[in-house]
Motif scaffolding. Sequence first.
Motif, short mmCIF file in Angstrom:
data_model
loop_
_atom_site.label_atom_id
_atom_site.label_comp_id
_atom_site.label_asym_id
_atom_site.label_seq_id
_atom_site.Cartn_x
_atom_site.Cartn_y
_atom_site.Cartn_z
N CYS A 156 4.55 1.11 5.24
CA CYS A 156 4.89 0.86 3.85
C CYS A 156 6.15 1.63 3.47
O CYS A 156 6.74 2.34 4.28
CB CYS A 156 3.72 1.22 2.94
N THR A 215 -5.03 -5.85 -3.67
CA THR A 215 -6.08 -5.33 -2.81
C THR A 215 -6.46 -6.34 -1.72
O THR A 215 -6.76 -5.94 -0.59
CB THR A 215 -7.33 -4.94 -3.63
N ARG A 270 -3.83 -6.06 0.91
CA ARG A 270 -4.01 -4.81 1.66
C ARG A 270 -5.10 -4.99 2.72
O ARG A 270 -4.97 -4.51 3.86
CB ARG A 270 -4.35 -3.68 0.71
N TYR A 290 0.87 -1.17 0.00
CA TYR A 290 0.00 0.00 0.00
C TYR A 290 0.90 1.22 0.00
O TYR A 290 2.13 1.10 0.17
CB TYR A 290 -0.98 -0.01 1.19
N GLU A 346 -4.96 3.83 3.88
CA GLU A 346 -5.51 2.66 3.22
C GLU A 346 -5.75 1.50 4.18
O GLU A 346 -6.59 0.64 3.92
CB GLU A 346 -4.58 2.19 2.09
N ILE A 347 -4.99 1.44 5.27
CA ILE A 347 -5.17 0.34 6.21
C ILE A 347 -5.76 0.81 7.53
O ILE A 347 -5.69 0.11 8.54
CB ILE A 347 -3.85 -0.43 6.45
#
Length: 287
Positions: free
Chosen positions: A260, A239, A242, A207, A212-213
């Motif tokens: 990341c 995805t 992720r 990612y 995003e997480i």
Amino acid sequence: MTIHHLDCASMAPVGGRALLGAGGRLTGRLVGHCLLVETDGGLVLVDAGFGTADVAEPGRLGRAFRAATRPRLTLEGTALQQVRALGHDPRDVRHIVLTHLDPDHAGGLADFPQAEVHVFADELSAARELATRGERDRYRPAQWAHGPRWAEHRTAGESWFGFEAVRPLAGTAPDVLLIPLRGHTRGHAAVAVRRGGTWLLHCGDAYFSHTEIDPLAPHCPPGLRVFQRLMAVDDPARTHNRERLRDLLRTRPDEVVPFCSHDPHEFDRLSGAAEPDAVDTAHRPAR
């Protein structure tokens, strides 16, 4: 173990904070988050960023890569010089553990010719074969033309927090693990490093933004969303992985600290946490 967080691949792509999540109004900010791990058996480098040869000859990174990322190439930013600035002899870097072989991760390999370079076999095969147009564009064979001491690993091993096929790296510190996270590239990996009672999990390019997480309200800046889709060799796998990382952060917040390669927010929070045998639970993605 003492762990140092290094930015070895600073970049300033056009786009700004609105598109990329960090930087100014017009220019974004990306880092190249690497780890330098001090062990009793020598130094372990996780990812290698840009190398001194990239600084001397930027053209070897490729025109498309330079146009898209606008790398900030300085000798002081290379892993070689940062290892020296920390008071270490670069020859003491015994192992380099790679998340993958993109140019902003593998450029520093030639600066540590004595090191054994750990990578998944699928990733090394992709970089050698250059079977697709995308792989011919992304991999830069000049970065390993010196003939590294490759240690190829297969995706088979133990289990780690529900992630299958985790393989400990023979010859490194016992608490350094290589974890397959296919998607961004054929042999993309994460690298887990135990630090006290917590695991640091270098997720590479699985990612690009901590948002995003986020377990509560995940989202991705639009520019990064498009870029990741374009670069992925297997976007459904990317995805899916992720989402697994998001679940890991949600269920194991006190045991695993994921980060990341390119998020400056994560780098800034972790880069001061280099004290040995200390766990700073504040150094994790914002909720």
